[in-house]
Design a protein around this motif. Structure first.
Motif, PDB file in Angstrom:
ATOM      1  N   ASN A  34      -0.820  -5.930 -18.640  1.00 42.01           N
ATOM      2  CA  ASN A  34      -1.764  -4.819 -18.545  1.00 42.01           C
ATOM      3  C   ASN A  34      -1.320  -3.873 -17.436  1.00 42.01           C
ATOM      4  OD1 ASN A  34      -4.346  -3.489 -19.168  1.00 42.01           O
ATOM      5  ND2 ASN A  34      -4.892  -4.105 -17.079  1.00 42.01           N
ATOM      6  N   ARG A  35      -1.183  -2.592 -17.757  1.00 44.08           N
ATOM      7  CA  ARG A  35      -0.768  -1.602 -16.771  1.00 44.08           C
ATOM      8  C   ARG A  35      -1.995  -1.115 -16.001  1.00 44.08           C
ATOM      9  NH1 ARG A  35       3.976   0.704 -16.064  1.00 44.08           N
ATOM     10  NH2 ARG A  35       4.721  -0.177 -18.045  1.00 44.08           N
ATOM     11  N   GLU A  36      -2.087  -1.543 -14.748  1.00 39.99           N
ATOM     12  CA  GLU A  36      -3.216  -1.178 -13.907  1.00 39.99           C
ATOM     13  C   GLU A  36      -3.019   0.226 -13.333  1.00 39.99           C
ATOM     14  OE1 GLU A  36      -5.772  -3.098 -13.633  1.00 39.99           O
ATOM     15  OE2 GLU A  36      -5.060  -5.107 -14.180  1.00 39.99           O
ATOM     16  N   GLU A  37      -4.093   0.790 -12.793  1.00 42.35           N
ATOM     17  CA  GLU A  37      -3.998   2.091 -12.138  1.00 42.35           C
ATOM     18  C   GLU A  37      -3.047   1.990 -10.949  1.00 42.35           C
ATOM     19  OE1 GLU A  37      -6.863   5.423  -9.964  1.00 42.35           O
ATOM     20  OE2 GLU A  37      -7.739   3.706 -11.013  1.00 42.35           O
ATOM     21  N   ALA A  38      -2.144   2.944 -10.838  1.00 40.88           N
ATOM     22  CA  ALA A  38      -1.150   2.917  -9.766  1.00 40.88           C
ATOM     23  C   ALA A  38      -1.830   2.902  -8.400  1.00 40.88           C
ATOM     24  CB  ALA A  38      -0.225   4.122  -9.879  1.00 40.88           C
ATOM     25  N   LEU A  39      -1.209   2.200  -7.463  1.00 41.30           N
ATOM     26  CA  LEU A  39      -1.746   2.057  -6.114  1.00 41.30           C
ATOM     27  C   LEU A  39      -1.137   3.079  -5.165  1.00 41.30           C
ATOM     28  CD1 LEU A  39      -1.473  -1.816  -5.746  1.00 41.30           C
ATOM     29  CD2 LEU A  39      -3.595  -0.528  -6.026  1.00 41.30           C
ATOM     30  N   ASN A  40      -1.904   3.458  -4.144  1.00 38.02           N
ATOM     31  CA  ASN A  40      -1.350   4.258  -3.065  1.00 38.02           C
ATOM     32  C   ASN A  40      -0.544   3.360  -2.141  1.00 38.02           C
ATOM     33  OD1 ASN A  40      -2.477   6.746  -3.817  1.00 38.02           O
ATOM     34  ND2 ASN A  40      -4.417   6.257  -2.796  1.00 38.02           N
ATOM     35  N   PHE A  41       0.604   3.870  -1.705  1.00 35.22           N
ATOM     36  CA  PHE A  41       1.442   3.172  -0.725  1.00 35.22           C
ATOM     37  C   PHE A  41       1.321   3.981   0.560  1.00 35.22           C
ATOM     38  CE2 PHE A  41       6.005   2.064   0.612  1.00 35.22           C
ATOM     39  CZ  PHE A  41       5.584   0.868   1.190  1.00 35.22           C
ATOM     40  N   SER A  42       0.424   3.541   1.442  1.00 34.83           N
ATOM     41  CA  SER A  42      -0.016   4.372   2.538  1.00 34.83           C
ATOM     42  C   SER A  42       0.179   3.691   3.872  1.00 34.83           C
ATOM     43  CB  SER A  42      -1.503   4.726   2.347  1.00 34.83           C
ATOM     44  OG  SER A  42      -2.031   5.320   3.499  1.00 34.83           O
ATOM     45  N   GLY A  43       0.333   4.497   4.908  1.00 37.57           N
ATOM     46  CA  GLY A  43       0.436   3.975   6.266  1.00 37.57           C
ATOM     47  C   GLY A  43      -0.886   4.008   7.001  1.00 37.57           C
ATOM     48  N   TRP A  44      -1.943   4.409   6.323  1.00 36.83           N
ATOM     49  CA  TRP A  44      -3.237   4.512   6.983  1.00 36.83           C
ATOM     50  C   TRP A  44      -4.046   3.233   6.793  1.00 36.83           C
ATOM     51  CZ3 TRP A  44      -5.011  10.008   5.077  1.00 36.83           C
ATOM     52  CH2 TRP A  44      -4.147  10.977   5.655  1.00 36.83           C
ATOM     53  N   ASN A  45      -4.872   2.926   7.773  1.00 35.58           N
ATOM     54  CA  ASN A  45      -5.849   1.829   7.689  1.00 35.58           C
ATOM     55  C   ASN A  45      -5.208   0.477   7.411  1.00 35.58           C
ATOM     56  OD1 ASN A  45      -7.973   3.691   8.036  1.00 35.58           O
ATOM     57  ND2 ASN A  45      -7.918   4.181   5.833  1.00 35.58           N
ATOM     58  N   ILE A  46      -4.034   0.218   8.016  1.00 31.73           N
ATOM     59  CA  ILE A  46      -3.420  -1.097   7.882  1.00 31.73           C
ATOM     60  C   ILE A  46      -4.067  -2.036   8.881  1.00 31.73           C
ATOM     61  CG2 ILE A  46      -1.302  -2.447   8.067  1.00 31.73           C
ATOM     62  CD1 ILE A  46       0.258   0.033   7.351  1.00 31.73           C
ATOM     63  N   GLU A  47      -4.806  -2.990   8.394  1.00 30.52           N
ATOM     64  CA  GLU A  47      -5.360  -4.026   9.256  1.00 30.52           C
ATOM     65  C   GLU A  47      -4.372  -5.183   9.282  1.00 30.52           C
ATOM     66  OE1 GLU A  47      -9.218  -4.843   7.748  1.00 30.52           O
ATOM     67  OE2 GLU A  47      -9.956  -2.800   8.113  1.00 30.52           O
ATOM     68  N   THR A  48      -4.802  -6.343   9.694  1.00 34.71           N
ATOM     69  CA  THR A  48      -3.904  -7.499   9.713  1.00 34.71           C
ATOM     70  C   THR A  48      -3.480  -7.826   8.288  1.00 34.71           C
ATOM     71  OG1 THR A  48      -5.041  -8.390  11.639  1.00 34.71           O
ATOM     72  CG2 THR A  48      -3.631  -9.895  10.403  1.00 34.71           C
ATOM     73  N   VAL A 450      -5.453  -8.648  -1.497  1.00 37.27           N
ATOM     74  CA  VAL A 450      -4.284  -9.027  -0.709  1.00 37.27           C
ATOM     75  C   VAL A 450      -3.663  -7.756  -0.147  1.00 37.27           C
ATOM     76  CG1 VAL A 450      -1.999 -10.080  -0.749  1.00 37.27           C
ATOM     77  CG2 VAL A 450      -3.833 -11.064  -2.126  1.00 37.27           C
ATOM     78  N   THR A 451      -3.420  -7.754   1.149  1.00 31.69           N
ATOM     79  CA  THR A 451      -2.759  -6.624   1.793  1.00 31.69           C
ATOM     80  C   THR A 451      -1.289  -6.971   2.027  1.00 31.69           C
ATOM     81  OG1 THR A 451      -4.794  -5.957   2.907  1.00 31.69           O
ATOM     82  CG2 THR A 451      -2.732  -5.080   3.782  1.00 31.69           C
ATOM     83  N   VAL A 452      -0.409  -6.159   1.448  1.00 29.80           N
ATOM     84  CA  VAL A 452       1.029  -6.364   1.588  1.00 29.80           C
ATOM     85  C   VAL A 452       1.610  -5.191   2.369  1.00 29.80           C
ATOM     86  CG1 VAL A 452       3.214  -6.709   0.399  1.00 29.80           C
ATOM     87  CG2 VAL A 452       1.099  -7.597  -0.608  1.00 29.80           C
ATOM     88  N   GLN A 453       2.182  -5.487   3.521  1.00 33.02           N
ATOM     89  CA  GLN A 453       2.761  -4.444   4.365  1.00 33.02           C
ATOM     90  C   GLN A 453       4.276  -4.448   4.247  1.00 33.02           C
ATOM     91  OE1 GLN A 453       1.661  -4.656   8.495  1.00 33.02           O
ATOM     92  NE2 GLN A 453       3.084  -3.038   9.112  1.00 33.02           N
ATOM     93  N   ILE A 454       4.836  -3.252   4.023  1.00 26.92           N
ATOM     94  CA  ILE A 454       6.285  -3.044   3.992  1.00 26.92           C
ATOM     95  C   ILE A 454       6.604  -1.988   5.030  1.00 26.92           C
ATOM     96  CG2 ILE A 454       8.280  -2.416   2.583  1.00 26.92           C
ATOM     97  CD1 ILE A 454       6.556  -3.123   0.121  1.00 26.92           C
ATOM     98  N   ASN A 455       7.312  -2.380   6.067  1.00 23.87           N
ATOM     99  CA  ASN A 455       7.531  -1.498   7.214  1.00 23.87           C
ATOM    100  C   ASN A 455       6.184  -1.022   7.746  1.00 23.87           C
ATOM    101  OD1 ASN A 455      10.317  -1.846   7.129  1.00 23.87           O
ATOM    102  ND2 ASN A 455      10.647  -0.069   5.817  1.00 23.87           N
ATOM    103  N   ASN A 456       5.931   0.280   7.751  1.00 23.04           N
ATOM    104  CA  ASN A 456       4.673   0.773   8.323  1.00 23.04           C
ATOM    105  C   ASN A 456       3.687   1.252   7.263  1.00 23.04           C
ATOM    106  OD1 ASN A 456       6.129   2.974   7.524  1.00 23.04           O
ATOM    107  ND2 ASN A 456       5.649   4.248   9.310  1.00 23.04           N
ATOM    108  N   LYS A 457       3.883   0.814   6.022  1.00 26.13           N
ATOM    109  CA  LYS A 457       2.972   1.175   4.941  1.00 26.13           C
ATOM    110  C   LYS A 457       2.472  -0.090   4.251  1.00 26.13           C
ATOM    111  CE  LYS A 457       5.008   5.702   3.943  1.00 26.13           C
ATOM    112  NZ  LYS A 457       5.573   6.585   2.886  1.00 26.13           N
ATOM    113  N   ALA A 458       1.452   0.064   3.417  1.00 24.33           N
ATOM    114  CA  ALA A 458       0.877  -1.118   2.779  1.00 24.33           C
ATOM    115  C   ALA A 458       0.234  -0.773   1.450  1.00 24.33           C
ATOM    116  CB  ALA A 458      -0.162  -1.762   3.700  1.00 24.33           C
ATOM    117  N   ILE A 459       0.053  -1.797   0.637  1.00 21.15           N
ATOM    118  CA  ILE A 459      -0.788  -1.724  -0.552  1.00 21.15           C
ATOM    119  C   ILE A 459      -1.894  -2.756  -0.397  1.00 21.15           C
ATOM    120  CG2 ILE A 459       0.956  -0.830  -2.142  1.00 21.15           C
ATOM    121  CD1 ILE A 459       1.470  -3.694  -3.096  1.00 21.15           C
TER     122      ILE A 459
END
Length: 475
Positions: A34-48, A450-459
């Motif tokens: 199932n193709r879900e709605e694309a996610l933003n890959f953002s550097g804002w509001n990254i918590e732990t 689930v929060t996945v961080q890559i460098n300084n951005k996250a999904i």
């Protein structure tokens, strides 16, 4: 002040318009791919974050993913219309379409999912291989592979025997064990009880003339397939060399295989420019692998090791002690023919274990079977595709979509990525184009964020209950 306000609004709008989007595919028991709605890959509001990925923290190279060409796979697909058969093979093998399979296995002679026993030379004492022939394969394996090559001409093929010609074994029979009591007559192998083999012994006759003939047998197989436009890139000398089975099988000692590889098979295949990997290894016994790798003659020909079944318990130690050695998962455990969601989740744990312990390739087993899933010797197994021979229809099973969640996105030449954090039910890879593929399972019966961080951005996806999810991130 007004100009400042306008500039600020334009700045915010620009920031949002430039946000990267992350492709997201999910699969549950009820809904596949199932193709879900694309996610933003953002550097804002990254918590732990639950997961942290550093694209520069790479592990082993990935050669590819695939399955095995078995006779019963071809005969089941042959029950379908040509259009359906072509659609399945296109989905499996055409680059960019479906599973993107790039490396597959085939048997040398009969295996347990062949129509029946055969070898390429059953003439007793034919040490010169005068009667060698792959004629049997022209009805099944050759057209099966040719159809795969139609969609992926660069498909890599490696091969292994389940049994040598029966006259090369001391019991003069393709099998090693007698069937269990109550097995139906159609599944019997008719092996006399006093002709059974045993693990830890050599069923292959350990004599120079037999070794030479068998090495020549491999060479002739490679040449015969090359004449059909099918290049064999690598062989493993014996499927499950410890296992005494009711179907085609042949036990060897590690020392016996070392002699065969070092003095006979190695030189033969070197002349054919075909590599040797040791295997397939189906026991949790690292010492058996050590015997081959440390042998001064055999070791110089062996370029890697293939593991399957209980061999998965040996792979961690071998990878730690031989970190540069190429490792393959050579056959996924095959299930019970039910093709259910529970086994699909077990298959995920196998994938995660092998790919987290240095393997460069992962092989499913049966591409296709008919609805009962039985082998010639009475073993029901799972398959990527099930064919209903009554209605002449087919379906892709859960494990197909699980394979596709990885193999569709992870390209040959990718590198496995190390991941950190408190959530570890995932795999991550870096493709050569710098795209990152993340496969995450939610095993719970409820949704999970689930929060996945890559460098300084996250999904921050919210995963459906009991689901597999793939995220494609373009850096």
């Amino acid at each position: 002040m007004k100009n400042y306000h306008v500039c600020y609004v334009l700045f915010i709008a620009t920031m949002f318009s430039c946000q990267q989007k992350v492709e997201w595919i999910s699969t549950t028991e009820q809904q596949s791919w199932n193709r879900e709605e694309a996610l933003n890959f953002s550097g804002w509001n990254i918590e732990t974050p639950d997961v942290q990925i550093n694209p520069d923290d790479t592990l082993q190279n990935i050669d590819g993913f695939g399955a095995c060409f078995n006779e019963l796979g071809w005969t089941s697909l042959s029950e379908l219309s040509e259009n359906d058969r072509l659609a399945i093979m296109k989905e499996l093998f055409e680059p960019g379409t479906g599973a993107n399979f790039t490396i597959c296995r085939m048997p040398i002679g009969a295996n347990d999912f062949s129509l029946d026993w055969y070898s390429y030379d059953e003439t007793e004492g034919d040490f010169e291989m005068k009667n060698f022939s792959i004629q049997n394969d022209f009805k099944t394996l050759v057209p099966f592979i040719h159809l795969a090559q139609k969609y992926n001409p660069g498909l890599q093929i490696w091969a292994s025997p389940w049994s040598p010609p029966s006259w090369m074994k001391w019991n003069k029979h393709y099998a090693c064990a007698i069937p269990w009591e109550g097995l139906r007559e159609e599944f019997q192998n008719h092996l006399p009880a006093d002709k059974q083999g045993k693990e830890g012994t050599n069923m292959f006759i350990q004599e120079d003339a037999y070794f030479k003939a068998y090495a020549s047998y491999f060479g002739k197989f490679i040449d015969a397939y090359h004449q059909q436009g099918i290049r064999i890139s690598m062989v493993m000398p014996q499927n499950e060399f410890n296992s005494c089975q009711i179907f085609p099988s042949c036990t060897w000692t590690a020392a016996g295989l070392a002699t065969f590889i070092g003095e006979y098979l190695g030189p033969e295949l070197e002349a054919h420019k075909v590599q040797i990997m040791f295997g397939t290894m189906e026991r949790p016994a690292e010492a058996l692998v050590d015997t081959i790798l440390t042998d001064p003659e055999a070791g110089r020909y062996v370029k890697g090791v293939g593991f399957q079944w209980a061999g998965k318990e040996a792979i961690t130690g071998i990878h730690q002690r031989y970190p540069k050695l190429k490792l393959y998962q050579s056959e996924q455990e095959c299930g019970d023919g039910k093709n259910d969601w529970k086994y699909c989740n077990y298959a995920w744990t196998l994938m995660k274990h092998y790919l987290s312990n240095g393997t460069s390739a992962y092989m499913y087993w049966n591409i296709s079977l008919n609805q009962d899933g039985f082998s010639r010797w009475g073993w029901q197994q799972n398959s990527l595709v099930t064919v209903d021979s009554v209605t002449n229809t087919f379906k892709f099973n859960h494990e197909y979509y699980l394979m596709k969640h990885i193999s569709h996105f992870v390209k040959p030449g990718a590198k496995k990525l190390k991941t950190n954090g408190g959530y570890n039910d995932l795999l991550a890879f870096l493709n050569a184009d710098r795209s990152i593929v993340i496969i995450v399972r939610n095993p719970l019966d409820e949704v999970k964020q689930v929060t996945v961080q890559i460098n300084n951005k996250a999904i921050n996806p919210v995963l459906k209950a009991s689901s597999f999810n793939t995220f494609l991130v373009q850096l």
